[in-house]
Structure formats: C-alpha cells, structure tokens
Write an enzyme that holds these catalytic residues in place. Structure first.
Site, mmCIF file in Angstrom:
data_model
loop_
_atom_site.group_PDB
_atom_site.id
_atom_site.type_symbol
_atom_site.label_atom_id
_atom_site.label_comp_id
_atom_site.label_asym_id
_atom_site.label_seq_id
_atom_site.Cartn_x
_atom_site.Cartn_y
_atom_site.Cartn_z
ATOM 1 N N SER A 36 41.423 39.996 46.411
ATOM 2 C CA SER A 36 40.244 40.000 46.655
ATOM 3 C C SER A 36 39.292 38.785 46.202
ATOM 4 O O SER A 36 38.180 38.812 46.520
ATOM 5 C CB SER A 36 39.479 41.502 46.325
ATOM 6 O OG SER A 36 39.473 41.413 45.038
ATOM 7 N N LYS A 83 35.319 41.641 40.799
ATOM 8 C CA LYS A 83 34.566 41.344 41.718
ATOM 9 C C LYS A 83 33.407 40.214 40.949
ATOM 10 O O LYS A 83 33.115 40.180 39.849
ATOM 11 C CB LYS A 83 33.719 42.260 42.361
ATOM 12 C CG LYS A 83 34.675 43.302 42.995
ATOM 13 C CD LYS A 83 35.534 42.955 44.148
ATOM 14 C CE LYS A 83 36.437 44.020 44.514
ATOM 15 N NZ LYS A 83 37.548 43.487 45.284
#
Length: 176
Positions: A36, A83
């Site tokens: 990701s 993230k």
C-alpha cells in the site's frame, strides 16, 4: 570466576532494560507488510518508527505514520497500518476525478504510484483525527474506506524514521 559471572549477568540485565525502555518509549522496529505504500516503501522493508515527535508536536501533512487500526489479523489482533497523513483536523479533503485536494488546493504528490487516486471523497477531518492514504492508491485500504476511516491521533504508534532493510536503501525516511 563467580564475580565475573555476576558482572556478565548485570551487564545483560542492564542491556535488556535499556532495550525495553527504548522500544516502549522512544523507537520501535516495524516490518512493512503489503504494497500500500509502494513506491515509497516495499513489502518487507524493515523500519524504525520514532515515538517522540508526537510527544513534542502535532502530526503534519506528509508524515508517514504507523497506527493501530480497527482491522483484525487472522489471530484477532488489531492490525498496525502504515500510511501517509493527507489531512489534519479541520482540513477539507476531496478526492474527485482521480485527484486529491486539501482545503481547495490540488495536492502535488510526486511520491504516489501513478497519478490517479480512485474513489470519491468530500469530508472535513474531525478534531483529534487524521485522514491517511497509502502511496499506492489503487492498492491501499485507508481513510477513503469506511473500514479504516479517519484515524484517531491517539492510535498513532510513531512516525517512520529510518529504513534498516533492504541494505541498499538504508537511511532516514524522507516523507515529504
């Protein structure tokens, strides 16, 4: 001989106490699982996350952070996610036609994989929350998805600080 053994035991105990103090209060190792954050981070990158920055100041847009999510592992534990912070409390975050806007300004994102961000978002980041997204936008479960949603600041475990592995990429993390 007995005195020497006692000295060794003392040294080992002190080293263990120092290591525990560092990993609990200052820095913590973490292993990247998944893609990701590609191309910034690859699967199996080994990082040290720093816990001190958010004791001193508030999280900032662009920081790469590790946090506890409400998602569960196969063993039933909460998953740690990594993230990038896109929006801080009060920010108006929009994702439309593949582009990201924060407070009405198009976000320049040279770090993402490709140049398209899927999804439609129009939200104001609540107080004490953060809006986060992975750099591999087509393959990231992040604040755009209701299963993750905005992230509570109190769930932050730290900021990505140093990459230790792979050895060819050792160095401080440049998250801006």
């Amino acid at each position: 001989m007995k005195k020497e053994i006692i000295e060794w035991i003392k040294t080992i105990v002190i080293a263990v106490v120092i290591a525990l103090a560092i990993t609990n209060f200052i820095a913590r190792p973490t292993l990247v699982k998944g893609y990701s954050m590609y191309p910034t981070l690859d699967q199996y990158d080994y990082l040290i996350i720093n816990k001190i920055p958010y004791m001193i100041h508030e999280p900032e847009r662009g920081d790469i952070v590790v946090f506890k999510s409400h998602l569960k592992t196969l063993e039933g534990k909460e998953k740690d996610l990594i993230k990038r912070i896109i929006g801080i409390p009060g920010d108006h975050v929009q994702v439309t036609e593949g582009k990201v806007f924060v407070n009405g300004e198009k976000l320049e994102e040279p770090y993402i994989n490709g140049d398209y961000t899927p999804g439609e978002v129009d939200t104001i980041v609540p107080e004490e929350m953060l809006f986060v997204m992975g750099d591999n936008r087509e393959n990231s479960l992040d604040s755009r998805d209701e299963r993750v949603g905005p992230v509570e600041k109190e769930t932050l475990m730290g900021k990505a600080f140093v990459r230790l592995y792979p050895f060819t990429k050792i160095g401080l993390m440049d998250d801006k």
